[in-house]
Design an enzyme around this catalytic site. Sequence first.
Site, mmCIF file in Angstrom:
data_model
loop_
_atom_site.group_PDB
_atom_site.id
_atom_site.type_symbol
_atom_site.label_atom_id
_atom_site.label_comp_id
_atom_site.label_asym_id
_atom_site.label_seq_id
_atom_site.Cartn_x
_atom_site.Cartn_y
_atom_site.Cartn_z
ATOM 1 N N ASP A 10 0.861 -1.171 0.000
ATOM 2 C CA ASP A 10 0.000 0.000 0.000
ATOM 3 C C ASP A 10 0.904 1.229 0.000
ATOM 4 O O ASP A 10 2.120 1.138 0.225
ATOM 5 C CB ASP A 10 -0.890 -0.046 1.249
ATOM 6 C CG ASP A 10 -1.727 1.211 1.420
ATOM 7 O OD1 ASP A 10 -2.401 1.601 0.460
ATOM 8 O OD2 ASP A 10 -1.679 1.801 2.518
ATOM 9 N N ASP A 12 -0.180 5.162 0.993
ATOM 10 C CA ASP A 12 -0.381 6.160 2.051
ATOM 11 C C ASP A 12 -0.481 5.495 3.411
ATOM 12 O O ASP A 12 -1.223 4.529 3.602
ATOM 13 C CB ASP A 12 -1.652 6.972 1.771
ATOM 14 C CG ASP A 12 -1.545 7.740 0.475
ATOM 15 O OD1 ASP A 12 -0.671 8.609 0.378
ATOM 16 O OD2 ASP A 12 -2.321 7.441 -0.455
ATOM 17 N N LYS A 196 -8.055 -5.543 -3.055
ATOM 18 C CA LYS A 196 -6.645 -5.636 -3.441
ATOM 19 C C LYS A 196 -6.183 -7.082 -3.578
ATOM 20 O O LYS A 196 -5.331 -7.390 -4.409
ATOM 21 C CB LYS A 196 -5.769 -4.894 -2.429
ATOM 22 C CG LYS A 196 -5.944 -3.385 -2.450
ATOM 23 C CD LYS A 196 -4.997 -2.704 -1.471
ATOM 24 C CE LYS A 196 -5.208 -1.212 -1.437
ATOM 25 N NZ LYS A 196 -4.275 -0.528 -0.508
#
Length: 272
Positions: A10, A12, A196
């Site tokens: 990921d 952020d 995801k």
Amino acid sequence: MPTIKLIATDVDGTFLTTKRTYDHARFARQLQRLQAANIRFVVASGNHLGHLQHVFAPTPAVQTFIAENGALIVDHDQTLFADPIPLPIVRDVVRAILTDPTLRPQIFRLSGAHGTYIAKNDHTDAQASQDYYVNNPVLVDDLLTVDDTIYKLNGEWPDQDSKAQAATLNARFPHQIHAVASGFGSIDIIAPHINKAVGLTKLAQAWGIAPSEIAAFGDNDNDLEMVRHVGLGVAMRNGTATIKEAANLITPTDNDHDGVLNVIDAILNQQV
């Protein structure tokens, strides 16, 4: 533990610091070592593709992106997978949310193939943040008139509990959407069968890599399926309690202290 052949992260709150930076030189050296070890590196984010490409421009060796929470996969500018939300469902959800005072967000966005659509009358309390994340804005009079391939809807509910609000949205639109907290009062709304892990699975299968041979890093609820799915699920020290419970490993340091890069070094040195 099986040898790691793919690392997904990921962005952020995970790969980037709170100031939205990363150690370019150190990471470039790691990418060389990863390539030499035949370990692929993949970005897996809820953000749109153009933003991710901009973030990783300083390290051009990064060329594989799982964008829009898994709805779009691009490798070396080639689209490998795309699964948008059907436009009739987009319009039904937009209409219902914007006309219900209990559901309406402060600002609502549609992330599409040709831009991020924002109603002209909507305003965010975090304009600088929006300018950073949305580098393809298209202002429209009415979101219901948007005619594009839509991968994700995104709204800001700054005064609400994001997890509770996401649960409310999922209950309101069963089997039509999957709403998930993505951090900072923001909620991503994607197709019900997309996350995801789905994107990562499709990519790994194309490369002949098993889930047990994948390491994945995340910090928030939209990373849960991915972290649970892989052989080495890594939660950030600064992550939510939920993601930490789902992980095999918690980074010794947080995202402001090279949490991901430190674990990548450990993987390369066969210390995990």
